[in-house]
Write a protein that holds these residues in place. Structure first.
Motif, PDB file in Angstrom:
ATOM      1  N   VAL A 129      -0.297  16.396  42.507  1.00 10.65           N
ATOM      2  CA  VAL A 129       0.414  17.507  43.146  1.00 10.65           C
ATOM      3  C   VAL A 129       0.344  18.781  42.301  1.00 10.65           C
ATOM      4  CG1 VAL A 129       2.647  18.349  43.978  1.00 10.65           C
ATOM      5  CG2 VAL A 129       1.887  16.048  44.569  1.00 10.65           C
ATOM      6  N   PRO A 130       0.695  18.737  41.000  1.00 11.20           N
ATOM      7  CA  PRO A 130       0.591  19.967  40.209  1.00 11.20           C
ATOM      8  C   PRO A 130      -0.838  20.501  40.091  1.00 11.20           C
ATOM      9  CG  PRO A 130       1.969  18.376  39.082  1.00 11.20           C
ATOM     10  CD  PRO A 130       1.349  17.670  40.239  1.00 11.20           C
ATOM     11  N   ALA A 131      -1.794  19.612  39.957  1.00  9.70           N
ATOM     12  CA  ALA A 131      -3.186  20.050  39.849  1.00  9.70           C
ATOM     13  C   ALA A 131      -3.634  20.732  41.138  1.00  9.70           C
ATOM     14  CB  ALA A 131      -4.091  18.868  39.529  1.00  9.70           C
ATOM     15  N   THR A 132      -3.257  20.174  42.273  1.00  8.58           N
ATOM     16  CA  THR A 132      -3.623  20.775  43.558  1.00  8.58           C
ATOM     17  C   THR A 132      -2.889  22.092  43.771  1.00  8.58           C
ATOM     18  OG1 THR A 132      -4.012  18.570  44.469  1.00  8.58           O
ATOM     19  CG2 THR A 132      -3.745  20.361  46.049  1.00  8.58           C
ATOM     20  N   ALA A 176      -4.637  27.025  47.386  1.00 12.47           N
ATOM     21  CA  ALA A 176      -4.103  25.729  47.811  1.00 12.47           C
ATOM     22  C   ALA A 176      -3.241  25.893  49.060  1.00 12.47           C
ATOM     23  CB  ALA A 176      -3.290  25.099  46.690  1.00 12.47           C
ATOM     24  N   THR A 177      -3.260  24.877  49.918  1.00  6.47           N
ATOM     25  CA  THR A 177      -2.518  24.924  51.175  1.00  6.47           C
ATOM     26  C   THR A 177      -1.559  23.742  51.282  1.00  6.47           C
ATOM     27  OG1 THR A 177      -4.151  23.586  52.364  1.00  6.47           O
ATOM     28  CG2 THR A 177      -4.496  25.991  52.342  1.00  6.47           C
ATOM     29  N   ARG A 178      -0.666  23.826  52.258  1.00  7.23           N
ATOM     30  CA  ARG A 178       0.300  22.754  52.499  1.00  7.23           C
ATOM     31  C   ARG A 178      -0.415  21.442  52.801  1.00  7.23           C
ATOM     32  NH1 ARG A 178       4.723  24.077  56.826  1.00  7.23           N
ATOM     33  NH2 ARG A 178       4.711  25.827  55.422  1.00  7.23           N
ATOM     34  N   GLY A 224       9.579  31.362  53.746  1.00  2.90           N
ATOM     35  CA  GLY A 224       8.813  30.203  53.324  1.00  2.90           C
ATOM     36  C   GLY A 224       9.641  28.950  53.263  1.00  2.90           C
ATOM     37  N   VAL A 225       8.999  27.903  52.769  1.00  4.71           N
ATOM     38  CA  VAL A 225       9.639  26.603  52.635  1.00  4.71           C
ATOM     39  C   VAL A 225       9.234  26.011  51.291  1.00  4.71           C
ATOM     40  CG1 VAL A 225       7.772  25.376  53.821  1.00  4.71           C
ATOM     41  CG2 VAL A 225      10.053  24.413  53.822  1.00  4.71           C
ATOM     42  N   ALA A 275       0.263  28.697  52.751  1.00  4.66           N
ATOM     43  CA  ALA A 275      -0.390  28.858  51.450  1.00  4.66           C
ATOM     44  C   ALA A 275       0.629  28.667  50.328  1.00  4.66           C
ATOM     45  CB  ALA A 275      -1.013  30.249  51.346  1.00  4.66           C
ATOM     46  N   VAL A 276       0.193  28.069  49.232  1.00  2.92           N
ATOM     47  CA  VAL A 276       1.065  27.887  48.072  1.00  2.92           C
ATOM     48  C   VAL A 276       1.273  29.251  47.409  1.00  2.92           C
ATOM     49  CG1 VAL A 276       1.275  26.833  45.785  1.00  2.92           C
ATOM     50  CG2 VAL A 276       0.295  25.530  47.669  1.00  2.92           C
ATOM     51  N   VAL A 277       2.550  29.621  47.227  1.00  2.00           N
ATOM     52  CA  VAL A 277       2.852  30.897  46.581  1.00  2.00           C
ATOM     53  C   VAL A 277       3.580  30.721  45.252  1.00  2.00           C
ATOM     54  CG1 VAL A 277       2.807  32.306  48.662  1.00  2.00           C
ATOM     55  CG2 VAL A 277       4.918  31.181  48.007  1.00  2.00           C
ATOM     56  N   ARG A 278       4.236  29.597  45.049  1.00  3.00           N
ATOM     57  CA  ARG A 278       4.924  29.308  43.795  1.00  3.00           C
ATOM     58  C   ARG A 278       4.961  27.790  43.604  1.00  3.00           C
ATOM     59  NH1 ARG A 278       6.121  34.062  44.310  1.00  3.00           N
ATOM     60  NH2 ARG A 278       7.790  35.459  43.940  1.00  3.00           N
ATOM     61  N   HIS A 279       5.038  27.378  42.346  1.00  3.30           N
ATOM     62  CA  HIS A 279       5.170  25.955  42.028  1.00  3.30           C
ATOM     63  C   HIS A 279       5.616  25.830  40.590  1.00  3.30           C
ATOM     64  CE1 HIS A 279       1.306  26.123  39.852  1.00  3.30           C
ATOM     65  NE2 HIS A 279       0.962  26.975  40.805  1.00  3.30           N
ATOM     66  N   GLY A 280       6.249  24.712  40.273  1.00  8.10           N
ATOM     67  CA  GLY A 280       6.691  24.519  38.899  1.00  8.10           C
ATOM     68  C   GLY A 280       7.483  23.247  38.694  1.00  8.10           C
TER      69      GLY A 280
END
Length: 124
Positions: free
Chosen positions: A41-44, A50-52, A73-74, A98-103
């Motif tokens: 998940v973090p790598a993707t 990256a997309t949903r 967003g969600v 589209a992925v806009v943030r992650h952590g």
């Protein structure tokens, strides 16, 4: 042939650097997020564009879903497991998926810290 004396810190630092570059697993306890960052998940999520659909393919359905406050967003909550250790991970998608943030946090904690604030693209 005579070797120049080398100080212990230099040897330790040299060993640590070579181990980090080669991927020693015993060194993961010092940098635990680096080992989690290589999980699917973090790598993707960190890949450009990256997309949903790609996130769901990599990690399956999320543990929970959090709506971003302003409706732009969600956020998906995942729990990354490595042996007996668990670490939360969130991925935020915009309206297009589209992925806009992650952590490494939960959606709720990221929202409390202001990490989920996104400008509405239609309000420009």
């Amino acid at each position: 042939m005579r070797f120049a004396p080398t100080s212990r810190p230099v040897l330790t630092l040299s060993l640590a650097a070579s181990c980090l570059m080669s991927g020693c697993s015993w060194f993961d306890f010092l940098l635990p997020s680096s080992s989690y960052a290589r999980m699917p998940v973090p790598a993707t999520a960190s890949a450009p564009g990256a997309t949903r659909a790609q996130i769901i393919e990599a990690g399956g359905n999320p543990g929970s879903v959090w709506m971003v406050r302003n409706g732009t967003g969600v956020c998906y909550n995942y729990v990354l497991e490595r042996g007996d250790h668990h670490r939360p991970y969130y991925v935020v998608f915009d309206r297009t998926g589209a992925v806009v943030r992650h952590g490494f946090n939960t959606c709720m904690d990221a929202d409390r810290k202001g990490l989920l604030r996104m400008r509405d693209a239609t309000a420009q």
